[in-house]
Design a protein around this motif. Structure first.
Motif, mmCIF file in Angstrom:
data_model
loop_
_atom_site.group_PDB
_atom_site.id
_atom_site.type_symbol
_atom_site.label_atom_id
_atom_site.label_comp_id
_atom_site.label_asym_id
_atom_site.label_seq_id
_atom_site.Cartn_x
_atom_site.Cartn_y
_atom_site.Cartn_z
ATOM 1 N N TYR A 11 5.880 -20.342 -26.180
ATOM 2 C CA TYR A 11 5.712 -20.002 -24.771
ATOM 3 C C TYR A 11 6.155 -21.170 -23.905
ATOM 4 O O TYR A 11 5.904 -22.331 -24.223
ATOM 5 C CB TYR A 11 4.245 -19.697 -24.450
ATOM 6 C CG TYR A 11 3.623 -18.601 -25.275
ATOM 7 C CD1 TYR A 11 3.578 -17.295 -24.807
ATOM 8 C CD2 TYR A 11 3.069 -18.882 -26.522
ATOM 9 C CE1 TYR A 11 3.002 -16.286 -25.558
ATOM 10 C CE2 TYR A 11 2.498 -17.881 -27.288
ATOM 11 C CZ TYR A 11 2.468 -16.589 -26.798
ATOM 12 O OH TYR A 11 1.898 -15.598 -27.547
ATOM 13 N N SER A 12 6.810 -20.844 -22.788
ATOM 14 C CA SER A 12 7.158 -21.863 -21.804
ATOM 15 C C SER A 12 7.307 -21.207 -20.445
ATOM 16 O O SER A 12 7.527 -19.990 -20.344
ATOM 17 C CB SER A 12 8.451 -22.586 -22.185
ATOM 18 O OG SER A 12 8.699 -23.652 -21.287
ATOM 19 N N ASP B 162 13.372 -24.723 -21.591
ATOM 20 C CA ASP B 162 14.019 -23.919 -22.621
ATOM 21 C C ASP B 162 13.166 -23.874 -23.889
ATOM 22 O O ASP B 162 12.403 -24.792 -24.194
ATOM 23 C CB ASP B 162 15.387 -24.496 -22.954
ATOM 24 C CG ASP B 162 16.338 -24.474 -21.762
ATOM 25 O OD1 ASP B 162 16.118 -23.651 -20.856
ATOM 26 O OD2 ASP B 162 17.281 -25.283 -21.749
ATOM 27 N N ILE B 163 13.362 -22.796 -24.644
ATOM 28 C CA ILE B 163 12.712 -22.639 -25.943
ATOM 29 C C ILE B 163 13.780 -22.492 -27.006
ATOM 30 O O ILE B 163 14.713 -21.698 -26.857
ATOM 31 C CB ILE B 163 11.782 -21.408 -25.968
ATOM 32 C CG1 ILE B 163 10.619 -21.590 -24.995
ATOM 33 C CG2 ILE B 163 11.251 -21.170 -27.375
ATOM 34 C CD1 ILE B 163 9.692 -20.398 -24.927
ATOM 35 N N ILE C 191 8.737 -14.924 -28.538
ATOM 36 C CA ILE C 191 9.040 -15.923 -27.511
ATOM 37 C C ILE C 191 8.818 -15.316 -26.137
ATOM 38 O O ILE C 191 9.312 -14.225 -25.847
ATOM 39 C CB ILE C 191 10.491 -16.432 -27.639
ATOM 40 C CG1 ILE C 191 10.657 -17.223 -28.936
ATOM 41 C CG2 ILE C 191 10.876 -17.276 -26.435
ATOM 42 C CD1 ILE C 191 12.065 -17.705 -29.176
ATOM 43 N N ASN D 249 9.281 -16.732 -22.291
ATOM 44 C CA ASN D 249 9.734 -17.827 -21.433
ATOM 45 C C ASN D 249 9.960 -17.272 -20.040
ATOM 46 O O ASN D 249 10.849 -16.449 -19.822
ATOM 47 C CB ASN D 249 11.027 -18.426 -21.995
ATOM 48 C CG ASN D 249 11.378 -19.751 -21.359
ATOM 49 O OD1 ASN D 249 10.924 -20.060 -20.259
ATOM 50 N ND2 ASN D 249 12.178 -20.538 -22.050
ATOM 51 N N ALA E 134 16.217 -19.106 -23.996
ATOM 52 C CA ALA E 134 15.630 -19.066 -25.329
ATOM 53 C C ALA E 134 16.742 -18.959 -26.358
ATOM 54 O O ALA E 134 17.689 -18.187 -26.190
ATOM 55 C CB ALA E 134 14.676 -17.889 -25.464
ATOM 56 N N ALA F 263 12.936 -13.841 -21.801
ATOM 57 C CA ALA F 263 13.265 -15.086 -21.112
ATOM 58 C C ALA F 263 13.788 -14.785 -19.722
ATOM 59 O O ALA F 263 14.399 -13.738 -19.481
ATOM 60 C CB ALA F 263 14.296 -15.892 -21.903
#
Length: 740
Positions: free
Chosen positions: A238-239, A243-244, A261, A263, A268, A287
């Motif tokens: 998670y963000s 960036d992931i 994911i 984001n 991502a 994302a």
């Protein structure tokens, strides 16, 4: 951010497992400056009683003579400071940490940086393997760095690293672990921070009740895992603003998602090298910016194999995908979307769904090289709301709805090389506001509605290759408002309706068009035939109504099925310009001297150049076996007939020759077969040959033999009669026939 619930789960398990004070072991620890060293027998654990934790910043644990196995509820290593940094260096490669009761094996907490370098196996029966927290200061920076090796077997988190500071401060978290991890109730690795980044690297198998790895940070997450993962979720990242990037090498068997994911506003990147079996989604990526997915392995998910939504999405999948209750791939991008698939896909809904949903001028593309099965949806759907769409399929596609469906406000390009079928819709459906191009290079297209459907478009082209076949339940090809051209080098079976616009159907040399009951090209539009045109197909007698004009070139063949007094017919609303040949296919024994009307037109130009009979036509195939049987039976009869004819000839010779010596020979032909008997008569007085007697006897013997031969009948090649203007303003071409 979708982190609150997950963090709460981890916190609850960990707060229940807050370490008690470690009891002093048999050997004491020594302190030099700001560092404490604990060696020897530390079996009772290392804690606040062993060194001044407020004054010491570094704890070294090495050269142990025993395992660390304190009493129940006591931590193996417990280090807590109210302020300042903490560093723990433990070398237990020859020893083991084992705790019982509600406590963590190794714990550290402070408001500063925390660094842990650990080597050795850890077992925690009631808490985490390694548990680290930092609160940080207001608007300060405090980091957590954990480097560990060895097996971790924990009740809660295998490794727990969490920044709990105020919102304005930040702390980066770095976790690197080598070895297998087991968590019986929560996470293999749990790493969470706020206004900073998280990096997690694992080398080893992970077995967890929740996520194998959970990593969350406001400004970016990086996860690299090598090893197999089992649990509810394989990897969760998670963000909010950063960036992931997730890289996985190993297999996953999970009850929910393989890689998950979320984001909010950044990009991502996912690289998967392993097989994933998931109870929900094998890969799920959301994302706010771009998404890049590379997957090399088989993906199995209940809902989807790959689900992704972002600003722009690129997917490259090599491996088979199965989704028992959803789509193989479900990809949505606000800007460009590109999907490449190299593997078979089995799904309930879409095999592949790719949507560019928002930005004008961008595209959606799909390149599939594998077989696709959709039991309740479309095989491949590519759609652009703002630009163009492109689709290439190189495998077999079998779908309940449309096999291939591509649409865009701009140009649409579809290329199919394999077989495509639809149980309730269209094999290929292309719609758009620009030019539509459909190329069928090979395989068979068959749709319950249509083989190829064009909706709208400007200048549209359908190209059917020499090894391709197109058919549909209602129409082989259906179009609406565009200017449509069909270039057929293969086989087209069924009705054709091209709608309004300037249209053409070009049946090229070597091709076959088994036209249906209607071919609607529009008034003034042309059907040109340089190949084979067979109304309703060979073997079926019927009429094709052509709306438009008709031209048959010199290489064209117009195949006409004939049965009794009925024959195929082409009715042309416009002008018919004739050339090439008529090929007759008798489906039953022909009536004597019958005239058939095989075509009509408002205006007639030219004429057919000749008439042939279709070789190996349907009726001839039926007769062939019977004829072979007759010939075998007749062979024996023919031999007997020759002997019979010779005897007759002898008798006649004797009668004509006045009783003199006569002979009758049975001769063999050059090929070894029997010839009719030949009588050689000789006068009784002088023995000279009597030629007239021989000729007469030959004729009689041949006639007698013919009566015993089987009839190997055949129809004469009928010549085209002269084109005659009918009372309805059309024309007909007479075909004379002879009874078989």
């Amino acid at each position: 951010m979708r982190l609150a619930l997950l963090a709460t789960v981890a916190s609850c398990a960990s707060w229940l497992a807050q370490p008690g004070s470690a009891l002093t072991g048999p050997a004491s620890c020594t302190t030099v400056g700001g560092a404490a060293t604990c060696s020897g027998d530390q079996s009772a654990g290392i804690g606040a009683a062993d060194f001044d934790q407020a004054a010491v910043g570094t704890l070294n644990v090495n050269a142990l003579t025993t395992d660390i196995a304190p009493a129940s509820g006591v931590a193996a290593i417990s280090y807590s400071r109210g302020g300042g940094s903490i560093t723990i260096n433990t070398d237990l490669s020859q020893r083991t940490i084992k705790t019982t009761g509600i406590t963590d094996a190794v714990s550290a907490s402070t408001d500063g940086d925390v660094t842990i370098n650990h080597a050795g196996n850890i077992s925690s029966a009631g808490g985490a393997g390694i548990y680290v927290t930092t609160t940080g200061g207001f608007f300060g920076t405090t980091d957590i760095r954990i480097t560990s090796s060895g097996t971790i077997d924990a009740y809660s988190d295998g490794i727990h690293a969490r920044y709990q500071g105020p919102g304005g401060s930040n702390g980066n978290i770095v976790v690197a672990h080598t070895g297998d991890i087991t968590s019986r109730t929560t996470y293999g690795v749990f790493a969470e921070t706020r206004a900073a980044t998280v990096s997690v690297t694992t080398l080893g198998n992970i077995n967890a009740a929740a996520s194998g790895i959970l990593a969350a940070a406001d400004f970016g997450v990086t996860v690299s895992s090598t090893g197999n993962i089992t649990g509810a979720v394989g990897i969760a990242a998670y963000s909010v603003f950063g960036d992931i990037a997730v890289s996985q090498r190993g297999d996953m068997a999970v009850t929910l998602d393989g890689i998950y994911i979320d984001n909010s506003s950044a990009s991502a990147t996912v690289v998967n090298n392993g097989n994933i079996s998931a109870g929900r989604n094998a890969l799920f990526i959301a994302a706010g910016d771009s998404i890049s997915i590379t997957s090399r392995g088989d993906l199995t998910g209940r809902d989807t194999g790959i689900a992704a939504t972002g600003m722009g999405v690129g997917v490259n999948s090599v491996g088979n995908i199965a989704a028992s209750h959803g789509s193989g791939m479900y990809i949505v991008g606000q800007a460009a979307v590109g999907v490449t698939s190299r593997g078979n896909i089995s799904a309930t809904d879409y095999g592949i769904f790719a949507l560019m949903s928002n930005v004008p001028g961008y595209f959606a593309t799909v390149d599939s090289n594998g077989d696709i099965v959709s039991t309740a949806g479309e095989g491949i759907r590519v759609q652009s709301h703002g630009g163009f769409a492109s689709l290439i399929s190189r495998g077999t596609v079998s779908a309940f709805a449309d096999g291939i469906h591509a649409s865009a406000p701009g140009d649409v390009t579809v290329t199919s090389i394999g077989t495509v079928s639809s149980a309730s819709g269209n094999a290929i459906n292309a719609s758009g506001g620009g030019n539509l191009q459909v190329t069928v290079s090979g395989g068979v297209l068959s749709g319950a509605l249509t083989g190829i459907r064009l909706d709208g478009g400007a200048t549209n082209t359908v190209t059917i290759g020499a090894t391709a076949k197109v058919a549909g339940g209602l129409n082989a090809v259906l179009a609406t408002t565009g200017n449509d051209t069909v270039n057929n080098s293969g086989i087209v079976i069924g009705n054709v309706a091209l709608g309004g616009g300037s249209n053409a159907f070009n049946n090229l040399a070597g091709s076959v068009f088994d036209s249906g009951a209607t071919v609607d090209l529009g008034a003034g539009n042309l059907l040109s035939n340089a190949g084979t045109l067979a109304p309703l197909g060979v073997g079926t007698v019927g009429t094709t109504m052509l709306t438009g004009d008709f031209v048959q070139g010199a290489s064209g063949r117009f195949v006409v099925d004939v049965a009794g007094h009925a024959a195929d017919r082409l009715d042309v609303t416009g002008t018919a310009s004739l050339g090439g040949k008529v090929v007759v296919d008798p489906t039953a024994r022909l009536a004597t001297t019958t005239t058939y009307t095989i075509a009509s037109a408002g205006n007639l130009n030219g004429s057919f150049t000749g008439v042939d009979f279709l070789t190996a036509n349907s009726f001839a195939r039926k007769c062939a076996a019977e004829l072979r049987r007759q010939r075998r039976a007749a062979d024996a009869r023919s031999r007997a007939a020759v002997v019979y004819a010779a005897r007759q000839c002898q008798r006649q010779c004797a009668e004509r020759g006045g009783g003199g010596r006569r002979s009758a020979d049975i001769r063999r032909g050059a090929a070894g077969g029997l010839q009719p008997a030949v009588c050689v008569g000789r006068h009784a007085l002088d023995g000279r040959p009597d030629a007239s007697l021989g000729r007469d006897c030959d004729r009689r013997a041949a006639d007698d033999l013919q009566r015993h031969e089987p009839v190997h009948g055949h129809a004469d090649r009928s010549l085209p009669g002269r084109a005659q203007q009918s009372s309805a303003g059309g024309w007909r071409d007479g075909i004379r026939s002879r009874r078989w």
